[in-house]
Scaffold this active site. Structure first.
Site, mmCIF file in Angstrom:
data_model
loop_
_atom_site.group_PDB
_atom_site.id
_atom_site.type_symbol
_atom_site.label_atom_id
_atom_site.label_comp_id
_atom_site.label_asym_id
_atom_site.label_seq_id
_atom_site.Cartn_x
_atom_site.Cartn_y
_atom_site.Cartn_z
ATOM 1 C CG HIS A 59 -0.264 -0.125 2.590
ATOM 2 N ND1 HIS A 59 -0.208 -1.080 3.447
ATOM 3 C CD2 HIS A 59 0.179 1.053 3.109
ATOM 4 C CE1 HIS A 59 0.537 -0.715 4.426
ATOM 5 N NE2 HIS A 59 0.635 0.548 4.375
HETATM 6 P P1 TYD Z 1 -1.383 -2.860 7.385
HETATM 7 O O1 TYD Z 1 -0.903 -1.361 7.535
HETATM 8 O O2 TYD Z 1 -2.026 -2.900 6.033
HETATM 9 O O3 TYD Z 1 -0.512 -3.898 7.525
HETATM 10 P P2 TYD Z 1 0.941 -4.101 6.971
HETATM 11 O O4 TYD Z 1 1.489 -2.857 6.063
HETATM 12 O O5 TYD Z 1 1.930 -4.208 8.115
HETATM 13 O O6 TYD Z 1 1.044 -5.120 6.030
HETATM 14 O O7 TYD Z 1 -2.494 -3.258 8.673
HETATM 15 C C1 TYD Z 1 -2.836 -4.449 8.848
HETATM 16 C C2 TYD Z 1 -4.053 -4.348 9.768
HETATM 17 O O8 TYD Z 1 -3.935 -3.727 10.804
HETATM 18 C C3 TYD Z 1 -5.208 -3.526 9.058
HETATM 19 O O9 TYD Z 1 -6.704 -4.068 9.341
HETATM 20 C C4 TYD Z 1 -5.378 -2.088 9.720
HETATM 21 C C5 TYD Z 1 -4.762 -2.714 11.114
HETATM 22 N N1 TYD Z 1 -4.080 -1.561 11.866
HETATM 23 C C6 TYD Z 1 -4.299 -0.740 12.625
HETATM 24 O O10 TYD Z 1 -5.434 -0.973 13.256
HETATM 25 N N2 TYD Z 1 -3.640 0.352 13.335
HETATM 26 C C7 TYD Z 1 -2.400 0.251 12.827
HETATM 27 O O11 TYD Z 1 -1.509 1.093 13.183
HETATM 28 C C8 TYD Z 1 -1.883 -0.470 11.788
HETATM 29 C C9 TYD Z 1 -0.322 -0.165 11.190
HETATM 30 C C10 TYD Z 1 -2.697 -1.351 11.218
#
Ligand code: TYD
Length: 141
Positions: A59
Site C-alpha cells: 500500500h
Molecule cells: P496494514 O497497515 O495493512 O499492515 P502491513 O503494512 O503491516 O502489512 O494493517 C494491517 C491491519 O492492521 C489493517 O486491518 C489495519 C490494522 N492496523 C491498525 O488498526 N492500526 C495500525 O496502526 C496499523 C499499522 C494497522
C-alpha cells in the site's frame, strides 16, 4: 547491506546514533524531531514472521510519514514511487528508511527472527491508505 543511495521519491536513509562499544551490548537511539524528522504519534511492531511466503505492506499513504527499521533479523523492503523502484536489504537496527507519502512499499523475505519497528507521524487512519496499485499508478503518473 546498507543502501548506498535511495533512488525513489519521498524516501531516504535515517541513520540513528549507535553505541557499539559497550561490552554488555549495543545501544541505538531515536529521538523525535531530531533524527526522526517528525513528532511521533504512533509506534508499531511487526513480528512473528515465521511464514516464509509472508508479504506485507502493499500500500501507499496519502499524507503519512513513517520511518521503518529492522531491529532484529532481516527482510527486503521494496519501494516504488510510480516511476522508480528500489529493493533494499534491511538488517541493521540503526538504519531506517523513510516511507514518505505516495510511496508504494512491500515487505518480504523475512527471516524467522525478524522484528520490524515503525515510527509514524499520525494515528491510524484507513482513509489515508491507497491499497489498490492501479489507483496508486493513476495518482503518480
Ligand atoms: P496494514 O497497515 O495493512 O499492515 P502491513 O503494512 O503491516 O502489512 O494493517 C494491517 C491491519 O492492521 C489493517 O486491518 C489495519 C490494522 N492496523 C491498525 O488498526 N492500526 C495500525 O496502526 C496499523 C499499522 C494497522
Amino acid at each position: 547491506m546498507k543502501p548506498k543511495k535511495i533512488n525513489v521519491k519521498n524516501s531516504g536513509v535515517v541513520k540513528l546514533q549507535c553505541y557499539e562499544d559497550f561490552p554488555d551490548g549495543n545501544l541505538v537511539i531515536a529521538e523525535a524531531r531530531k533524527n526522526i524528522p517528525f513528532t511521533i504519534k504512533r509506534v508499531y511492531i511487526i513480528n512473528n514472521l515465521f511464514n516464509k511466503k509472508a508479504v506485507r505492506g502493499k500500500h501507499a499513504h496519502k499524507k503519512l510519514e513513517q520511518i521503518i527499521f529492522c531491529i532484529n533479523g532481516s527482510f527486503v523492503l521494496r519501494l516504488d514511487d510510480g516511476k522508480h523502484k528500489q529493493r533494499i536489504a534491511m538488517n541493521d537496527p540503526s538504519v531506517g528508511i523513510r516511507l514518505g507519502p505516495m510511496l508504494w512499499h512491500t515487505m518480504l523475505n523475512f527471516s524467522s527472527d525478524c522484528v520490524i519497528l515503525v515510527f509514524a507521524s499520525d494515528w491510524y487512519d484507513e482513509k489515508d491508505y491507497i491499497r489498490a496499485y492501479d489507483e496508486f499508478k493513476r495518482l503518480t503518473t
